[in-house]
Design a protein around this motif. Structure first.
Motif, PDB file in Angstrom:
ATOM      1  N   ILE A  17      44.025  46.702  38.914  1.00  0.00           N
ATOM      2  CA  ILE A  17      43.065  45.605  38.813  1.00  0.00           C
ATOM      3  C   ILE A  17      43.790  44.274  38.671  1.00  0.00           C
ATOM      4  O   ILE A  17      43.428  43.265  39.293  1.00  0.00           O
ATOM      5  CB  ILE A  17      42.103  45.834  37.637  1.00  0.00           C
ATOM      6  CG1 ILE A  17      41.194  47.036  37.906  1.00  0.00           C
ATOM      7  CG2 ILE A  17      41.261  44.583  37.367  1.00  0.00           C
ATOM      8  CD1 ILE A  17      40.382  47.486  36.702  1.00  0.00           C
ATOM      9  N   GLU A  18      44.848  44.259  37.872  1.00  0.00           N
ATOM     10  CA  GLU A  18      45.596  43.021  37.660  1.00  0.00           C
ATOM     11  C   GLU A  18      46.227  42.529  38.961  1.00  0.00           C
ATOM     12  O   GLU A  18      46.203  41.329  39.267  1.00  0.00           O
ATOM     13  CB  GLU A  18      46.673  43.234  36.601  1.00  0.00           C
ATOM     14  CG  GLU A  18      47.406  41.964  36.197  1.00  0.00           C
ATOM     15  CD  GLU A  18      48.320  42.178  35.021  1.00  0.00           C
ATOM     16  OE1 GLU A  18      48.308  41.354  34.106  1.00  0.00           O
ATOM     17  OE2 GLU A  18      49.068  43.175  35.032  1.00  0.00           O
ATOM     18  N   ARG A  19      46.786  43.443  39.746  1.00  0.00           N
ATOM     19  CA  ARG A  19      47.369  43.040  41.028  1.00  0.00           C
ATOM     20  C   ARG A  19      46.297  42.461  41.952  1.00  0.00           C
ATOM     21  O   ARG A  19      46.512  41.442  42.620  1.00  0.00           O
ATOM     22  CB  ARG A  19      48.057  44.235  41.695  1.00  0.00           C
ATOM     23  CG  ARG A  19      49.391  44.582  41.075  1.00  0.00           C
ATOM     24  CD  ARG A  19      50.171  45.555  41.951  1.00  0.00           C
ATOM     25  NE  ARG A  19      49.504  46.842  42.082  1.00  0.00           N
ATOM     26  CZ  ARG A  19      49.677  47.863  41.244  1.00  0.00           C
ATOM     27  NH1 ARG A  19      50.478  47.727  40.201  1.00  0.00           N
ATOM     28  NH2 ARG A  19      49.047  48.992  41.444  1.00  0.00           N
ATOM     29  N   ALA A  20      45.145  43.113  42.006  1.00  0.00           N
ATOM     30  CA  ALA A  20      44.058  42.616  42.858  1.00  0.00           C
ATOM     31  C   ALA A  20      43.534  41.282  42.345  1.00  0.00           C
ATOM     32  O   ALA A  20      43.181  40.395  43.142  1.00  0.00           O
ATOM     33  CB  ALA A  20      42.935  43.641  42.919  1.00  0.00           C
ATOM     34  N   ALA A  21      43.483  41.122  41.029  1.00  0.00           N
ATOM     35  CA  ALA A  21      42.953  39.894  40.436  1.00  0.00           C
ATOM     36  C   ALA A  21      43.840  38.692  40.708  1.00  0.00           C
ATOM     37  O   ALA A  21      43.357  37.548  40.693  1.00  0.00           O
ATOM     38  CB  ALA A  21      42.777  40.072  38.933  1.00  0.00           C
TER      39      ALA A  21
END
Length: 228
Positions: free
Chosen positions: A221-225
Motif C-alpha cells: 500500500i505504501e509503494r502504491a500511495a
C-alpha cells in the motif's frame, strides 16, 4: 514450554505487529492525503472480505466441535447475520470506505487492490486451508495486539481527518472490546492444545507469519500511495 512461557513467546511478537509500520504512523499523524487514505481503505477491504473464508478454512480443518462452534461466530460477525444487515464487520468497513470518498461499486470490484496486497492476503487464506488447524488459529493471535491500536486509531483519525465522523469508524469502535475477548479466547485455545514443543514452536512461527502478512500488505500500500 509451560503455558506461561508459550504466552510470553507469542506476546513477544508484538513489536512485529503492523501498528508500528511507517504507513500506519503517517496515517495516525495525519500525514496522508485523501487519495492515500482511500487507497488504504480499498486495499484493507480485500483483507476484510477474505477473513470469513480464512475462518471457514479453520473450521473445516478443526476436529473439535467446541472450537468449531466458537469460531463460527467470527464468520457471522464479518459477513453479518443476514444479507443487507447493517451490523456486520464488512458492512461497517464499507461505510468507512464511503466516508473517505469511495463508492461501493469501486470497492466491491476491487479495482484499487494492488498485487502485493492480494498476494499477501491470499497467502494467509492458503495458510489457513493447508496448515494444521491449531497453527491457523495461532496465526489469528495478532488480535492480542489490536485493541490498543484500534482505540488510538479512532482518536487520531477523528483529530487528523475532519471529514471523518465518529459513526464512520463503527468498524473500530465496535471491534475494540470484541477483539480483546477474542484474543484471550484464542490464546487459551493455543495454550491448551499446543502440548508438544514442536506444536508450540509452530504456533509461534504461525503468528510470526501473520505479522509478515500484515506488514507486507502495508509495504504494498505504501509503494502504491507514493504515486498518489
Amino acid at each position: 514450554m509451560t503455558g506461561e512461557e508459550l504466552t510470553g513467546a507469542l506476546r513477544g511478537l508484538s513489536h512485529r505487529y503492523w501498528g508500528t509500520h511507517p504507513f500506519h504512523r503517517r496515517m495516525h499523524a495525519g500525514e496522508l492525503t485523501a487519495a492515500q487514505l482511500r487507497l488504504w481503505a480499498a486495499n484493507r477491504w480485500y483483507y476484510q472480505c477474505m477473513l470469513p473464508q480464512k475462518d471457514a478454512a479453520i473450521i473445516s480443518n478443526c476436529p473439535v466441535p467446541e472450537i468449531r462452534r466458537e469460531w463460527l461466530a467470527r464468520i457471522v460477525y464479518h459477513d453479518g447475520p443476514a444479507d443487507g444487515a447493517d451490523d456486520g464487520g464488512q458492512e461497517r468497513w464499507l461505510r468507512l470506505c464511503e466516508a473517505v470518498g469511495l463508492n461501493r461499486d469501486e470497492v466491491l470490484d476491487e479495482r484499487y487492490v494492488v498485487p502485493g496486497v492480494r498476494f499477501a492476503v491470499d497467502a494467509y487464506v492458503t495458510f489457513a486451508r493447508t496448515r494444521p488447524w491449531l497453527e491457523a488459529i495461532a496465526s489469528s493471535l495478532t488480535e492480542m495486539f489490536a485493541g490498543h491500536l484500534m482505540r488510538q486509531r479512532v482518536v487520531d483519525l477523528l483529530a487528523a481527518y475532519p471529514w471523518i465522523r465518529r459513526e464512520d469508524l463503527a468498524y473500530f469502535t465496535n471491534r475494540i472490546d470484541a477483539v480483546s475477548g477474542e484474543g484471550k479466547s484464542t490464546l487459551d485455545i493455543v495454550v491448551r492444545h499446543a502440548t508438544t514443543r514442536d506444536q508450540q514452536d509452530a504456533c509461534v512461527a504461525a503468528l510470526s507469519f501473520k505479522c509478515d502478512v500484515l506488514w507486507s500488505m502495508l509495504d504494498a500500500i505504501e509503494r502504491a500511495a507514493s504515486d498518489e
